[in-house]
Design an enzyme around this catalytic site. Structure first.
Site, PDB file in Angstrom:
ATOM      1  N   CYS A   1       0.916  -1.590  -0.172  1.00  0.00           N
ATOM      2  CA  CYS A   1      -0.191  -0.009  -0.311  1.00  0.00           C
ATOM      3  C   CYS A   1       0.776   1.737  -0.101  1.00  0.00           C
ATOM      4  O   CYS A   1       0.434   2.151  -0.920  1.00  0.00           O
ATOM      5  CB  CYS A   1      -0.238  -0.423   1.509  1.00  0.00           C
TER       6      CYS A   1
ATOM      7  N   HIS B   1      -2.304   6.410   4.580  1.00  0.00           N
ATOM      8  CA  HIS B   1      -0.765   6.511   5.104  1.00  0.00           C
ATOM      9  C   HIS B   1      -0.415   7.986   4.598  1.00  0.00           C
ATOM     10  O   HIS B   1      -0.521   8.606   3.404  1.00  0.00           O
ATOM     11  CB  HIS B   1      -0.808   5.451   4.152  1.00  0.00           C
TER      12      HIS B   1
END
Length: 338
Positions: free
Chosen positions: A130, A242
């Site tokens: 990710c 993130h």
């Protein structure tokens, strides 16, 4: 004629997001199947304005579908992806199981779509890590312009990257602290509420973690084997989204202005870089968005040709489900499905 599609792991956070994004992007599916383990039989998940009943992934007939999007973990993928591919379906897998297999393409569509031409052999395509995905979407246009030599990065990764139970733990600990309950740790080795944990994944030889190793190896496989990466991955008390702080050294000169101009025009990116108090994007603002956001682009005077930047994305979307769906779209456009 539309495709027949199945989502394997449809009850997890990423599986549910895959179904949402398949509907949002009008993926050409005539049939959609939601698959999970037997314990989820009877559960329903949403696909647009429809509810799909979970079907047993172990007894499902994969010869009747063209495409399977998998988000069930590495162990399940290692067992089932080859079986599904042998039945004739194309597999796009979100786990780490196949990423470093030399015969399996590891793809970020904005970065290396040409790698999909190698999908015909094993009929498996791997979805990258990710944090690596969002970082590489930002790195690609800069690498093409000035060639990245080295990058030192720190990731600030939300708990959703560790699954639904990790999100529950953040919520439970946060609520408990306010009422003086003892902190219970199950998903993380340290308290996550009001804290940061500078370790994601297993500790490997030399002190690097498995998450940090993934970012190094996947960057070299996707972008350029000669790029050197130093990574520190940190879990932060954020539910979704993130962040990556990147300090990048180039072989050739590139100014911050040139970088901003490139990033502004590059696919999959949104540049939000205003020199004012709120002129940047945070994880909260990335939630639900398709784009990778880049902010705080500036020159790094500590190296000859250096830039620093802040990169943010919804890890459940571009960091997982969206990238998988974009891979499926690219495979379909190349006539590699069905």
């Amino acid at each position: 004629m539309g495709l027949k599609v199945a989502v394997f792991g449809a009850t997890g956070a990423v599986g549910k997001e895959m179904l949402t994004i398949l509907d949002e992007r009008l993926f050409p599916a005539d049939e959609m199947h939601a698959l999970a383990t037997r314990k989820s039989l009877g559960v329903e998940v949403s696909y647009g304005d429809r509810d799909l009943k979970i079907r047993d992934a172990e007894t499902f007939d994969y010869s009747k579908v063209d495409l399977v999007l998998m988000s069930a973990g590495a162990e399940a993928s290692r067992e089932w992806a080859p079986k599904i591919a042998a039945a004739g379906a194309m597999v796009v897998d979100n786990s780490s199981a196949w990423r470093m297999d030399p015969d399996v393409p590891l793809v970020v569509p904005e970065v290396n779509p040409e790698a999909l031409d190698g999908a015909a052999s094993k009929r498996i395509v791997a979805n990258p890590n990710c944090a690596a995905i969002q970082m590489l979407v930002a790195f690609k246009p800069l690498h093409d312009k000035a060639r990245i030599r080295r990058a030192a990065i720190s990731t600030y990764q939300s708990v959703s990257g560790a699954g639904s139970a990790a999100m529950d733990e953040l919520w439970t600990q946060t609520r408990g602290i306010f009422v003086n309950d003892p902190v219970e740790k199950n998903e993380f080795s340290k308290q996550i509420a009001f804290n940061v944990i500078p370790r994601i994944g297993d500790l490997l030889k030399g002190g690097i973690t498995s998450e940090e190793q993934k970012i190094v190896e996947e960057t070299q496989k996707i972008l350029d084997p000669d790029v050197r990466i130093a990574a520190t991955c940190v879990r932060v008390p954020v539910f979704v989204g993130h962040g990556v702080s990147a300090h990048v050294e180039f072989e050739n000169p590139i100014s911050a202005k040139e970088a901003r101009d490139l990033l502004r025009e590059s696919p999959g990116l949104m540049l939000v870089d205003n020199r004012e108090d709120d002129g940047f994007v945070t994880p909260v603002e990335s939630v639900g968005e398709f784009a990778v956001f880049v902010s705080r682009v500036r020159e790094d005077a500590s190296v000859e040709h250096g830039l620093s930047m802040w990169i943010v994305s919804d890890n459940l979307r571009k960091g997982a489900a969206l990238n998988a769906v974009q891979i499926a779209e690219a495979l379909n456009n190349r006539g590699l499905i069905g």
